[in-house]
Design an enzyme around this catalytic site. Structure first.
Site, PDB file in Angstrom:
ATOM      1  N   HIS A 172       0.825  -1.207   0.000  1.00  0.00           N
ATOM      2  CA  HIS A 172       0.000   0.000   0.000  1.00  0.00           C
ATOM      3  C   HIS A 172       0.858   1.256   0.000  1.00  0.00           C
ATOM      4  O   HIS A 172       2.045   1.202   0.290  1.00  0.00           O
ATOM      5  CB  HIS A 172      -0.946   0.030   1.209  1.00  0.00           C
ATOM      6  CG  HIS A 172      -0.258   0.071   2.543  1.00  0.00           C
ATOM      7  ND1 HIS A 172      -0.063  -1.049   3.306  1.00  0.00           N
ATOM      8  CD2 HIS A 172       0.282   1.090   3.249  1.00  0.00           C
ATOM      9  CE1 HIS A 172       0.559  -0.719   4.428  1.00  0.00           C
ATOM     10  NE2 HIS A 172       0.787   0.580   4.416  1.00  0.00           N
ATOM     11  N   GLU A 214      -3.797   3.602   1.709  1.00  0.00           N
ATOM     12  CA  GLU A 214      -4.119   3.761   3.132  1.00  0.00           C
ATOM     13  C   GLU A 214      -4.254   5.243   3.430  1.00  0.00           C
ATOM     14  O   GLU A 214      -3.295   6.000   3.270  1.00  0.00           O
ATOM     15  CB  GLU A 214      -3.005   3.166   3.987  1.00  0.00           C
ATOM     16  CG  GLU A 214      -3.157   3.438   5.480  1.00  0.00           C
ATOM     17  CD  GLU A 214      -1.914   3.059   6.275  1.00  0.00           C
ATOM     18  OE1 GLU A 214      -1.610   3.791   7.234  1.00  0.00           O
ATOM     19  OE2 GLU A 214      -1.253   2.066   5.926  1.00  0.00           O
ATOM     20  N   HIS A 242       4.305   6.583   3.340  1.00  0.00           N
ATOM     21  CA  HIS A 242       5.307   5.584   2.997  1.00  0.00           C
ATOM     22  C   HIS A 242       4.788   4.632   1.933  1.00  0.00           C
ATOM     23  O   HIS A 242       3.593   4.554   1.694  1.00  0.00           O
ATOM     24  CB  HIS A 242       5.722   4.795   4.242  1.00  0.00           C
ATOM     25  CG  HIS A 242       4.587   4.064   4.911  1.00  0.00           C
ATOM     26  ND1 HIS A 242       3.940   4.564   6.008  1.00  0.00           N
ATOM     27  CD2 HIS A 242       3.978   2.889   4.638  1.00  0.00           C
ATOM     28  CE1 HIS A 242       2.986   3.734   6.384  1.00  0.00           C
ATOM     29  NE2 HIS A 242       2.982   2.695   5.551  1.00  0.00           N
ATOM     30  N   GLU A 258       8.226   1.007   4.172  1.00  0.00           N
ATOM     31  CA  GLU A 258       7.896   0.052   5.230  1.00  0.00           C
ATOM     32  C   GLU A 258       8.095  -1.354   4.672  1.00  0.00           C
ATOM     33  O   GLU A 258       7.615  -1.674   3.587  1.00  0.00           O
ATOM     34  CB  GLU A 258       6.445   0.234   5.668  1.00  0.00           C
ATOM     35  CG  GLU A 258       6.005  -0.727   6.745  1.00  0.00           C
ATOM     36  CD  GLU A 258       4.555  -0.523   7.155  1.00  0.00           C
ATOM     37  OE1 GLU A 258       4.188  -1.030   8.222  1.00  0.00           O
ATOM     38  OE2 GLU A 258       3.783   0.117   6.407  1.00  0.00           O
TER      39      GLU A 258
END
Length: 146
Positions: free
Chosen positions: A5, A62, A80, A123
């Site tokens: 995401h 997200e 991120h 991430e």
């Protein structure tokens, strides 16, 4: 590696949902409220990605809405990129050996953060169950921000 995401911080969740869902056509696929952290996460998927999102929780957008007002400047609203990886320890070791700072080490065997050469936060999430905590990651401190 699998793309998961992209996270974007939003200052007005209702206005953002209207834009992304009502106007752009994305679908809300799940929502997480975190009272302790005072934030809401809303995951969206493109209509053609809904089945993959249901199965894999990817690929998604997200939206992060922090309950306490915050002014986002300098691109802080972009959070991120996230990738699921087969072995978070091996990848972090390879990155570190090649001069990449591990900003948030995978102390829990599940999650780490690094930055691209342009400062984009990445991430890394362990595929499946978290790996057993191990050194040097277990005692490694955070470095900078992510």
């Amino acid at each position: 590696m699998q793309f998961l995401h992209t996270m974007v911080r939003v200052s007005d969740l209702d206005a953002s949902l209207r834009f992304y869902c009502d106007l752009l056509g994305l679908k809300e696929v799940r929502r997480k409220e975190n009272e302790k952290g005072r934030f809401t996460l809303v995951f969206l998927a493109a209509p053609e990605d809904e089945a993959r999102s249901a199965e894999l929780k990817a690929p998604e957008l997200e939206l992060t809405w922090n309950w306490d007002p915050e002014e986002y400047t300098g691109g802080r609203n972009f959070g991120h990129l996230a990738y699921r990886v087969d072995d978070i320890y091996a990848l972090c070791e390879r990155l570190q050996e090649n001069g990449v700072t591990i900003n948030r080490p995978p102390r829990d065997g599940h999650m780490a953060f690094v930055r691209s050469p342009d400062g984009i936060s990445i991430e890394l999430l362990q595929r499946g169950e978290a790996l057993p905590p191990s050194e040097p990651w277990l005692s490694m401190e955070n470095t900078g921000t992510w």
